[in-house]
Design an enzyme around this catalytic site. Structure first.
Site, mmCIF file in Angstrom:
data_model
loop_
_atom_site.group_PDB
_atom_site.id
_atom_site.type_symbol
_atom_site.label_atom_id
_atom_site.label_comp_id
_atom_site.label_asym_id
_atom_site.label_seq_id
_atom_site.Cartn_x
_atom_site.Cartn_y
_atom_site.Cartn_z
ATOM 1 N N ASP A 91 -7.416 0.694 1.328
ATOM 2 C CA ASP A 91 -7.746 0.806 -0.241
ATOM 3 C C ASP A 91 -8.861 1.962 -0.304
ATOM 4 O OD1 ASP A 91 -6.306 -1.538 -0.637
ATOM 5 O OD2 ASP A 91 -7.780 -2.208 -1.629
ATOM 6 N N LYS A 153 -5.220 1.268 -8.156
ATOM 7 C CA LYS A 153 -6.272 0.095 -8.222
ATOM 8 C C LYS A 153 -7.212 0.450 -9.321
ATOM 9 C CE LYS A 153 -9.469 -2.474 -5.163
ATOM 10 N NZ LYS A 153 -9.960 -2.521 -3.721
ATOM 11 N N LYS A 182 -3.276 -2.626 -8.824
ATOM 12 C CA LYS A 182 -3.954 -3.871 -8.313
ATOM 13 C C LYS A 182 -5.377 -3.680 -9.234
ATOM 14 C CE LYS A 182 -7.069 -4.974 -4.390
ATOM 15 N NZ LYS A 182 -7.628 -4.806 -3.153
#
Length: 215
Positions: A91, A153, A182
């Protein structure tokens, strides 16, 4: 929605600066027991965690976290190191200053370089929605869609706000069909989790859902 289905979409997260191995080990145990999608942990614990869980659980870690303004070379090294240590998912945080300067070409190139450094592992791109305008969020949906990353995300959870339902809806309306979403930061309860999934999130970054199920 069955709680098992929700848990299967959770990246069970512990990213506090004071996290210890005992705490990391405990969330790994929970991740295995409750069959979460992964645990999301600091890079310094990746090797130890991967040796501990083996193939029973995916290990996710964070790159350029939480501010995103490391150099691209540094982020690529962080990524390669994490993958070498056993990370299954990465991430990364974008350079938000470049977004503010309208340098989306630099943002795209950086994501592509980090994706290459992932060596085939999953990449999620954190755009820190609370710091962006609506127009910037839409542009970032398009950039991440073109980048080769698997996910966009919402948030680090370390800035002034986390995921909102409005942002997940906006992402779902503006990303390419192959790009997943996400939601992370401030997901407080089962209803929140279900709402985000229904709006289009395939993953949830949270520590609270497992705690609620355990509680």
């Amino acid at each position: 929605m069955e709680i098992k289905e929700i848990l299967s979409k959770v990246d069970h997260t512990l990213l506090s600066q004071s996290a210890t191995w005992e705490e990391i080990k405990a969330i790994c145990d929970d991740g295995i027991k409750y069959e979460t999608a992964s645990v999301c942990i600091p890079a310094s614990f990746v090797k130890q965690a991967k040796e501990y869980v083996g193939d029973k659980l995916k290990i996710c870690t964070v790159i350029g976290f939480p501010n995103g303004y490391s150099t691209t070379k540094t982020k690529c090294f962080e990524t390669s190191d994490a993958v070498a240590n056993g990370a299954d998912e990465i991430d990364m945080v974008i350079n938000i200053g470049w977004v503010k300067e309208d340098r989306f070409d630099l943002v795209l190139e950086e994501i592509r370089q980090i994706k290459a450094a992932c060596n085939g592992k999953l990449l999620k791109v954190i755009i820190e929605t609370c710091l962006l305008t609506g127009e910037e969020k839409i542009k970032m949906c398009k950039v991440v869609s073109e980048s080769g990353a698997e996910y966009i995300k919402t948030s680090t959870g370390f800035s002034k706000a986390g995921a909102t339902k409005e942002d997940v809806k906006l992402m779902a309306e503006n990303v390419a069909p192959h790009l997943k979403i996400k939601a992370a930061g401030g997901i407080a309860n089962i209803q929140d989790a279900e709402d985000f999934i229904n709006l289009g999130a395939s993953r949830l970054g949270t520590s609270r859902i497992v705690k609620i199920v355990k509680g």
